[in-house]
Design an enzyme around this catalytic site. Structure first.
Site, mmCIF file in Angstrom:
data_model
loop_
_atom_site.group_PDB
_atom_site.id
_atom_site.type_symbol
_atom_site.label_atom_id
_atom_site.label_comp_id
_atom_site.label_asym_id
_atom_site.label_seq_id
_atom_site.Cartn_x
_atom_site.Cartn_y
_atom_site.Cartn_z
ATOM 1 N N LYS A 168 75.437 -46.247 8.495
ATOM 2 C CA LYS A 168 75.673 -47.035 7.148
ATOM 3 C C LYS A 168 74.359 -46.984 6.468
ATOM 4 C CE LYS A 168 73.605 -50.889 6.339
ATOM 5 N NZ LYS A 168 73.214 -50.569 4.991
ATOM 6 N N PRO A 169 74.488 -46.462 5.246
ATOM 7 C CA PRO A 169 73.255 -46.177 4.370
ATOM 8 C C PRO A 169 73.049 -47.348 3.636
ATOM 9 C CG PRO A 169 75.619 -45.280 3.186
ATOM 10 C CD PRO A 169 76.110 -45.954 4.502
ATOM 11 N N ALA A 170 71.873 -47.261 2.947
ATOM 12 C CA ALA A 170 71.390 -48.451 2.130
ATOM 13 C C ALA A 170 72.156 -48.672 0.979
ATOM 14 C CB ALA A 170 69.958 -48.179 1.595
ATOM 15 N N SER A 223 62.619 -51.252 6.998
ATOM 16 C CA SER A 223 61.424 -52.166 6.965
ATOM 17 C C SER A 223 61.229 -52.671 8.552
ATOM 18 C CB SER A 223 61.692 -53.287 6.289
ATOM 19 O OG SER A 223 62.767 -53.990 6.579
ATOM 20 N N GLU A 244 62.306 -46.023 12.732
ATOM 21 C CA GLU A 244 61.102 -45.581 12.012
ATOM 22 C C GLU A 244 60.818 -46.639 11.041
ATOM 23 O OE1 GLU A 244 59.013 -44.166 9.311
ATOM 24 O OE2 GLU A 244 60.683 -43.096 8.872
ATOM 25 N N LEU A 245 59.757 -47.179 10.929
ATOM 26 C CA LEU A 245 59.684 -48.419 10.173
ATOM 27 C C LEU A 245 58.269 -48.164 8.975
ATOM 28 C CD1 LEU A 245 59.640 -50.949 13.158
ATOM 29 C CD2 LEU A 245 61.750 -49.976 11.578
ATOM 30 N N CYS A 278 57.032 -44.552 3.368
ATOM 31 C CA CYS A 278 56.321 -45.436 4.664
ATOM 32 C C CYS A 278 55.050 -44.456 4.969
ATOM 33 C CB CYS A 278 57.138 -45.227 5.810
ATOM 34 S SG CYS A 278 58.183 -43.822 6.181
ATOM 35 N N GLU A 379 51.550 -53.472 3.504
ATOM 36 C CA GLU A 379 52.185 -52.156 2.653
ATOM 37 C C GLU A 379 52.434 -52.535 1.355
ATOM 38 O OE1 GLU A 379 55.671 -51.062 4.602
ATOM 39 O OE2 GLU A 379 55.488 -49.001 4.132
#
Ligand code: ADP
Length: 475
Positions: A168-170, A223, A244-245, A278, A379
């Site tokens: 599922k992509p963004a 996120s 991976e955040l 990131c 961030e």
């Protein structure tokens, strides 16, 4: 969407629009999938798993290599699409397509390096054989900031290991995902091996991914807040997890560094992808001896960076993803100003020359940043370089480590011993030493603490998609 080898609409018939973040213009529509579509995609991946897992490493390698060739051949079109959909300048889009394709080539090669081990036993009449097998169906969720490479970084190793995929992509960048899938389809990927579900609302898809017993592994990039939710649900289902955040990268300029070289590096790195990465440096710790030289170098360079539509020649920084992103960046800069920071360049939303149609924030430098400011703690994900001047070399590592994130860190020094001490002292997964691009398909990428679990790329990247199976053999 792509389910079981066919391009399909959502079962509900619903669609959603995709816009250009630089202009607000609608550039496409995609199916708005839901739980049922996701279940159908998982069923297809599950049905294809046994046969795909039984292919030879040579077959999988050939297919990945062909997908690499096609992606490389289409790189100009893919880059143009990425700039339209995500906003980064064309040159950056081209670089990303190359990086993305490289994961396919790297993992095509790694597929043929999957081996086992012959292990010693405490018994004379026993031998052990350990082999690697694919984990099974992989559910993948990817972000909008790197809308092609974040797919291949997961699809490359998953396919090489022999896993099938539902991705599922963004919601901001599904067109890039579709274009990646087209490369695999044209490379001859068998039906059901890769499936694509698009949706305006990701939550129902995430719920199915993390609760369906046919899914054996969840891989997520995005996120920390969402990663934590998905990882806990996947943990409950005892799925394998890699996430991976976010990050909050320190960039340390030591007294023994060349401050001009370091400032040039920071200016090049910080504004890549408008700071929406990131691994973007979020806290620039500059030794007091170098503060003037560093600031005097970075400020005019940043002042020259032109913001605009990524297709326009000479544009160095594109839009942010949406209004919420602009508001977050503005709030951080305003908070720093209110607490005494200076803003020698930038520091405002850009609205002139038609930029008001998109989500633009000026490339910005903030000086005099202190610990009480939000920008020091959170961030940014925007084009802002916050400079913290420090005096005590013995304290800078603990200042850098004073965050729950642990993804990337950067160090500028001319002494080998300073570099090694910094590398050993920093609690981060990736450390750039006089280097603004410590990433490659061949190198493990990932973080510690709130930055995530697992590594992508390198030889470790494929291990995330493998089980170990052991045979104890009595002679
Ligand atoms: P960002 O804040 O950078 O947009 P997100 O973590 O919100 O990062 O998004 C990264 C990816 O996670 C996107 O594909 C998004 O659709 C997806 N996502 C966000 N919320 C959920 C959720 N509850 N379940 C599944 N996926 C989600």
């Amino acid at each position: 969407m792509f389910i079981n080898g066919e391009w399909v609409e959502a079962r509900s018939g619903a669609t959603f629009e995709v816009t250009n973040p630089a202009t607000g213009e609608v550039i496409g529509t995609m199916p708005d999938g839901g739980a049922e579509d996701t279940e159908a995609a998982i069923a297809a991946a599950d049905a294809a798993q046994a046969e795909w897992g039984a292919t030879t490493a040579y077959e999988r390698a050939d297919l990945l290599m062909e997908a690499w060739r096609i992606m490389t051949e289409r790189s100009a079109d893919l880059a143009a699409l990425m700039t339209r959909e995500q906003g980064k300048p064309l040159k950056a889009s081209s670089a990303e397509v190359k990086y993305a394709a490289d994961f396919l080539r790297w993992f095509a090669e790694e597929a043929r390096r999957i081996t086992g081990e012959w292990l010693p036993s405490a018994r004379k009449d026993q031998r052990f054989l350990s082999v690697k097998t694919p984990v099974g169906v992989v559910a993948a969720v990817t972000p909008w900031n790197y809308p092609i490479s974040m797919l291949t970084r997961k699809m490359g190793p998953a396919l090489a290991a022999g896993c099938t995929i539902v991705l599922k992509p963004a919601e901001a960048t599904p067109l890039c995902a579709k274009a990646v899938y087209e490369c695999f389809v044209d490379a001859g990927i068998p039906d059901g091996v890769i499936n694509l579900v698009t949706a305006a609302d990701p939550k129902p898809i995430g719920d199915v991914f993390t609760s369906d017993p046919r899914v054996k592994k969840l891989t997520f990039t995005g996120s920390t807040a969402v990663g934590r939710i998905l990882a806990s649900k996947a943990g409950h289902s005892l799925q394998r997890v890699s996430v991976e955040l976010g990050g909050h990268a320190p960039f340390i300029v030591y007294p023994d560094a060349d401050p001009v070289h370091a400032a040039k590096g920071a200016a090049a790195l910080k504004f890549l992808n408008s700071g929406q990465a990131c691994i973007s440096p979020n806290r620039l710790f500059v030794h007091a001896d170098h503060a003037d030289a560093f600031i005097d170098t970075i400020v005019p360079r940043v002042a020259k960076v032109k913001a605009g539509e990524g297709t326009v020649e000479g544009v160095g920084v594109g839009p942010l993803v949406n209004e919420a992103a602009v508001a977050k960046v503005a709030a951080q800069v305003d908070d720093a100003r209110a607490k005494g920071a200076e803003v020698p360049v930038g520091g405002m939303r850009l609205v002139e020359d038609g930029l008001d149609r998109g989500h633009f924030y000026a490339p910005t430098v903030v000086t005099g940043v202190t610990e009480d400011m939000t920008i020091y703690r959170e961030e940014t994900f925007g084009p802002v370089a916050p400079i913290v001047v420090y005096d005590d070399v013995d304290e800078v590592i603990s200042m850098a480590n004073d965050t729950n994130y642990g993804l990337a860190a950067y160090v500028y020094t001319r002494h080998l011993s300073t570099a090694i001490r910094a590398m050993e002292g920093l609690n981060f997964g990736i450390i750039g030493i006089n280097d603004v691009n410590p990433t490659s398909a061949a190198a493990p990428f990932g973080g510690m603490g709130d930055s995530g679990l697992g590594r992508e790329g390198g030889t470790e990247g494929i291990a995330e998609y493998q089980e170990t199976k052991l045979a104890g053999i009595a002679l």
